[in-house]
Design a protein around this motif. Structure first.
Motif, PDB file in Angstrom:
ATOM      1  N   ARG A 184       0.894  -1.227  -0.480  1.00  0.00           N
ATOM      2  CA  ARG A 184       0.189  -0.024   0.043  1.00  0.00           C
ATOM      3  C   ARG A 184       1.045   1.039  -0.397  1.00  0.00           C
ATOM      4  O   ARG A 184       1.632   1.450  -0.625  1.00  0.00           O
ATOM      5  N   ARG A 185       0.923   2.197   0.689  1.00  0.00           N
ATOM      6  CA  ARG A 185       1.340   2.977   1.079  1.00  0.00           C
ATOM      7  C   ARG A 185       3.536   3.324   1.903  1.00  0.00           C
ATOM      8  O   ARG A 185       3.053   4.584   2.082  1.00  0.00           O
ATOM      9  N   GLY A 186       2.941   2.545   2.538  1.00  0.00           N
ATOM     10  CA  GLY A 186       3.812   2.630   3.252  1.00  0.00           C
ATOM     11  C   GLY A 186       4.328   2.503   4.230  1.00  0.00           C
ATOM     12  O   GLY A 186       5.279   3.011   4.776  1.00  0.00           O
ATOM     13  N   LYS A 187       3.090   2.748   5.532  1.00  0.00           N
ATOM     14  CA  LYS A 187       3.335   3.258   6.770  1.00  0.00           C
ATOM     15  C   LYS A 187       2.457   2.192   7.390  1.00  0.00           C
ATOM     16  O   LYS A 187       1.511   1.845   7.263  1.00  0.00           O
ATOM     17  N   VAL A 188       3.086   1.856   8.755  1.00  0.00           N
ATOM     18  CA  VAL A 188       1.802   0.851   9.462  1.00  0.00           C
ATOM     19  C   VAL A 188       2.286   1.924  11.293  1.00  0.00           C
ATOM     20  O   VAL A 188       2.656   2.316  11.484  1.00  0.00           O
ATOM     21  N   SER A 189       0.389   2.071  11.119  1.00  0.00           N
ATOM     22  CA  SER A 189       1.019   3.008  13.238  1.00  0.00           C
ATOM     23  C   SER A 189      -0.015   1.428  13.681  1.00  0.00           C
ATOM     24  O   SER A 189      -0.712   1.428  13.194  1.00  0.00           O
ATOM     25  N   SER A 190       0.905   1.843  14.592  1.00  0.00           N
ATOM     26  CA  SER A 190       0.480   0.589  15.576  1.00  0.00           C
ATOM     27  C   SER A 190      -0.073   1.231  16.619  1.00  0.00           C
ATOM     28  O   SER A 190      -0.115   1.677  17.581  1.00  0.00           O
ATOM     29  N   VAL A 191      -1.273   0.616  17.024  1.00  0.00           N
ATOM     30  CA  VAL A 191      -2.198   1.057  18.450  1.00  0.00           C
ATOM     31  C   VAL A 191      -1.645   0.110  19.459  1.00  0.00           C
ATOM     32  O   VAL A 191      -2.040  -1.074  19.610  1.00  0.00           O
ATOM     33  N   ASP A 192      -1.430   1.072  20.737  1.00  0.00           N
ATOM     34  CA  ASP A 192      -1.448   0.201  22.077  1.00  0.00           C
ATOM     35  C   ASP A 192      -2.208   1.023  23.143  1.00  0.00           C
ATOM     36  O   ASP A 192      -1.974   1.818  23.335  1.00  0.00           O
ATOM     37  N   LYS A 193      -1.932   0.548  24.381  1.00  0.00           N
ATOM     38  CA  LYS A 193      -2.256   1.267  25.896  1.00  0.00           C
ATOM     39  C   LYS A 193      -1.118   0.965  26.547  1.00  0.00           C
ATOM     40  O   LYS A 193      -1.104   1.074  27.998  1.00  0.00           O
ATOM     41  N   ALA A 194       0.303   1.243  25.950  1.00  0.00           N
ATOM     42  CA  ALA A 194       1.438   1.102  26.376  1.00  0.00           C
ATOM     43  C   ALA A 194       1.711   1.661  27.811  1.00  0.00           C
ATOM     44  O   ALA A 194       2.326   1.717  28.461  1.00  0.00           O
ATOM     45  N   ASN A 195       1.071   2.768  27.586  1.00  0.00           N
ATOM     46  CA  ASN A 195       1.781   3.477  28.779  1.00  0.00           C
ATOM     47  C   ASN A 195       0.435   3.409  30.420  1.00  0.00           C
ATOM     48  O   ASN A 195       0.288   3.392  31.214  1.00  0.00           O
ATOM     49  N   VAL A 196       0.262   2.375  30.235  1.00  0.00           N
ATOM     50  CA  VAL A 196      -1.294   1.756  31.498  1.00  0.00           C
ATOM     51  C   VAL A 196      -0.297  -0.314  30.967  1.00  0.00           C
ATOM     52  O   VAL A 196      -0.167  -0.830  32.143  1.00  0.00           O
ATOM     53  N   LEU A 197      -0.840  -0.482  29.952  1.00  0.00           N
ATOM     54  CA  LEU A 197      -0.953  -1.997  30.121  1.00  0.00           C
ATOM     55  C   LEU A 197       0.333  -2.818  29.885  1.00  0.00           C
ATOM     56  O   LEU A 197       1.485  -2.007  28.648  1.00  0.00           O
ATOM     57  N   LEU A 202       4.936  -5.418  26.143  1.00  0.00           N
ATOM     58  CA  LEU A 202       4.849  -6.398  25.023  1.00  0.00           C
ATOM     59  C   LEU A 202       5.041  -6.624  23.542  1.00  0.00           C
ATOM     60  O   LEU A 202       5.616  -5.887  22.909  1.00  0.00           O
ATOM     61  N   TRP A 203       4.426  -5.676  23.124  1.00  0.00           N
ATOM     62  CA  TRP A 203       3.117  -4.838  21.643  1.00  0.00           C
ATOM     63  C   TRP A 203       4.080  -4.179  21.275  1.00  0.00           C
ATOM     64  O   TRP A 203       4.598  -4.418  19.596  1.00  0.00           O
ATOM     65  N   ARG A 204       4.626  -3.538  21.870  1.00  0.00           N
ATOM     66  CA  ARG A 204       5.334  -1.799  21.149  1.00  0.00           C
ATOM     67  C   ARG A 204       6.524  -2.888  21.101  1.00  0.00           C
ATOM     68  O   ARG A 204       7.250  -2.799  20.418  1.00  0.00           O
ATOM     69  N   GLN A 205       7.283  -3.637  22.462  1.00  0.00           N
ATOM     70  CA  GLN A 205       8.115  -3.889  21.588  1.00  0.00           C
ATOM     71  C   GLN A 205       8.959  -4.543  20.831  1.00  0.00           C
ATOM     72  O   GLN A 205      10.081  -4.886  20.027  1.00  0.00           O
ATOM     73  N   ILE A 206       7.559  -6.120  20.775  1.00  0.00           N
ATOM     74  CA  ILE A 206       7.966  -6.518  19.056  1.00  0.00           C
ATOM     75  C   ILE A 206       7.971  -6.005  18.396  1.00  0.00           C
ATOM     76  O   ILE A 206       8.579  -6.032  17.067  1.00  0.00           O
ATOM     77  N   MET A 207       6.961  -5.072  18.026  1.00  0.00           N
ATOM     78  CA  MET A 207       6.852  -4.099  16.783  1.00  0.00           C
ATOM     79  C   MET A 207       7.936  -3.086  16.493  1.00  0.00           C
ATOM     80  O   MET A 207       8.029  -3.368  15.592  1.00  0.00           O
ATOM     81  N   VAL A 224      -4.613   4.525  22.490  1.00  0.00           N
ATOM     82  CA  VAL A 224      -5.928   4.308  21.658  1.00  0.00           C
ATOM     83  C   VAL A 224      -6.423   5.336  21.703  1.00  0.00           C
ATOM     84  O   VAL A 224      -7.689   5.003  20.761  1.00  0.00           O
ATOM     85  N   ASP A 225      -6.451   5.753  22.860  1.00  0.00           N
ATOM     86  CA  ASP A 225      -7.326   7.083  23.018  1.00  0.00           C
ATOM     87  C   ASP A 225      -7.078   8.232  21.992  1.00  0.00           C
ATOM     88  O   ASP A 225      -8.147   9.021  21.046  1.00  0.00           O
ATOM     89  N   ASN A 226      -6.030   8.108  22.005  1.00  0.00           N
ATOM     90  CA  ASN A 226      -5.277   9.281  20.459  1.00  0.00           C
ATOM     91  C   ASN A 226      -5.654   8.879  19.480  1.00  0.00           C
ATOM     92  O   ASN A 226      -6.213   9.395  18.643  1.00  0.00           O
ATOM     93  N   ALA A 227      -5.459   7.574  19.382  1.00  0.00           N
ATOM     94  CA  ALA A 227      -5.809   7.324  17.638  1.00  0.00           C
ATOM     95  C   ALA A 227      -6.983   7.070  17.746  1.00  0.00           C
ATOM     96  O   ALA A 227      -8.201   7.653  16.882  1.00  0.00           O
ATOM     97  N   ALA A 228      -7.961   6.995  18.585  1.00  0.00           N
ATOM     98  CA  ALA A 228      -9.916   6.744  18.353  1.00  0.00           C
ATOM     99  C   ALA A 228      -9.926   8.382  18.291  1.00  0.00           C
ATOM    100  O   ALA A 228     -10.705   8.735  17.282  1.00  0.00           O
ATOM    101  N   MET A 229      -9.360   9.893  18.350  1.00  0.00           N
ATOM    102  CA  MET A 229      -9.396  11.050  18.147  1.00  0.00           C
ATOM    103  C   MET A 229      -8.181  11.542  16.383  1.00  0.00           C
ATOM    104  O   MET A 229      -9.710  12.300  16.590  1.00  0.00           O
ATOM    105  N   GLN A 230      -7.477  10.867  16.296  1.00  0.00           N
ATOM    106  CA  GLN A 230      -6.995  11.053  15.469  1.00  0.00           C
ATOM    107  C   GLN A 230      -7.296  10.746  13.752  1.00  0.00           C
ATOM    108  O   GLN A 230      -8.152  11.298  12.643  1.00  0.00           O
ATOM    109  N   LEU A 231      -8.874   9.496  14.171  1.00  0.00           N
ATOM    110  CA  LEU A 231      -9.138   8.978  13.413  1.00  0.00           C
ATOM    111  C   LEU A 231     -10.707   9.940  12.521  1.00  0.00           C
ATOM    112  O   LEU A 231     -11.233   9.973  11.752  1.00  0.00           O
TER     113      LEU A 231
END
Ligand code: IPM
Ligand code: MG
Length: 358
Positions: A184-197, A202-207, A224-231
């Motif tokens: 596609r357009r060559g961009k990945v946005s990975s959504v998580d809640k790494a400030n809490v969970l 672990l998700w972020r570390q692997i990504m 994830v809360d920011n992602a909901a807003m940015q959408l």
């Protein structure tokens, strides 16, 4: 080639929209020289009525004997929220995802050119275009963690749902996202809640590890809360959005809404082996079932995804997508996307118009 397709027509408008999609498949088959064998599989509320369980024994085996699965919709208020899992249509959905190993759920949300004014966002935002691919992890996390309900000594009853993610689960969905971004357009946005969970950390570390491996792909972390807003603020910034199961459930509904036409959006659920499962993202719409009012486009576009992702037939997929766009460009609308004053056509007529363009 001959392909064997399992059809889970399901409940509500499911049988009507699957009926039109099957006719489109046959038309594509005729044009490109493929044939199809269809196998009906009973699942969902209709299965509760017929045999007492939403996920009858042998459902997974029947599907596994096919090259792909097409699903209409399952569920409806008629089946309520029984405490007996066999009597809940949702049980069937979760079971088939797990049993077929469908860990990657692809939900494209794109503003179709002819329907740009259906976008509920500001005109300037819509004009920038929306074309994103939500990649939702589908067989892990809180959906499949241990559940419990128990009595405490001093706080009354308590319930718990466990959210767990393994390195293997995160890595394989991450790879899917990076591979898709390359196409596609060559961009990945990975959504998580790494400030809490912890699962998100672990998700972020692997990504991040994958982002180094796929250095040609642009990468960002989004909470994830920011992602909901940015959408809703600026959805044009997203290309591939990858996230865990429950965040993906919520954000994919939001992403579909901003295109203004949930009746148009397809989805694919795939694993490492066939069959993949293809379905519209809308529900069973029992209020309009059996009235020839439902929009069959999401299911027809799901067939396009099937050709692309299960059969590696991109030309056939593009033929369907172009036919849909051509019919919309001529101004044909079903009731869900017709503006006040516009006449709407029914399910069957819409299917017929799309086939005529093939
Ligand atoms: C979806 C649906 C399902 C989910 C429900 C019906 C179990 O909302 O496919 O997004 O939460 O996965
Ligand atoms: Mg959902």
């Amino acid at each position: 080639m001959n392909y064997k397709i399992a059809l889970i027509r399901g409940d509500g408008i499911g049988p009507e929209v699957v009926g039109e999609a099957v006719k489109v498949m046959e038309a594509v088959g005729e044009k490109f020289g493929h044939s199809f064998q269809f196998v009906d599989v009973l699942m969902g509320g209709c299965a509760i009525d017929a045999v007492g369980k939403s996920y009858p024994d042998g459902t997974a085996e029947k599907c596994k004997s096919c090259d792909a699965v097409l699903l209409g919709a399952v569920g409806g208020p008629k089946w309520g929220h029984s405490t007996n899992p066999d009597k809940r249509p949702e049980t069937a959905l979760l079971s088939i995802r797990k049993d077929l190993g469908l860990y990657a759920n692809l939900r494209p949300a794109a503003l179709r050119p002819a329907l740009a004014d259906a976008c509920p966002l500001k005109k300037e935002t819509a004009e920038k275009g929306i074309d994103l691919m939500m990649v939702r992890e589908l067989t892990g996390g809180i959906y499949f963690g241990k559940r419990a309900r128990y009595q405490t000594e001093d706080r009354g009853e308590e319930a718990s749902d466990l959210m767990a993610y393994s390195q293997l689960e995160i890595e394989r969905i991450g790879r899917r996202a990076f591979e898709l971004a390359r196409l596609r357009r060559g961009k990945v946005s990975s959504v998580d809640k790494a400030n809490v969970l912890e699962t998100s950390r672990l998700w972020r570390q692997i990504m991040h590890k994958l982002a180094q491996e796929y250095a040609d792909v642009e990468y960002e972390d989004v909470l994830v809360d920011n992602a909901a807003m940015q959408l809703v603020r600026d959805p044009g910034q997203f290309d591939v959005v990858v996230t865990e199961n429950m965040f993906g459930d919520i954000l994919s509904d939001e992403a579909s809404m901003i295109t203004g036409s949930i009746g148009l959006l397809p989805s694919a659920s795939i694993g490492d082996t066939a069959p993949g499962l293809y379905e519209p993202i809308h529900g069973s719409a029992p209020d309009i079932a059996g009235q020839d009012k439902a929009n069959p486009i999401a299911t027809i576009l799901s067939v396009a995804m099937m050709f692309r992702y299960s059969f590696q037939l991109p030309d056939e997929a593009a033929a369907i997508e172009c036919a849909v766009d051509a019919v919309l460009a001529e101004g044909w609308r079903t009731a869900d996307i017709a503006k006040p004053g516009e006449t709407a056509v029914g399910t069957q007529k819409m299917g017929e118009l799309i086939r005529a363009k093939l």
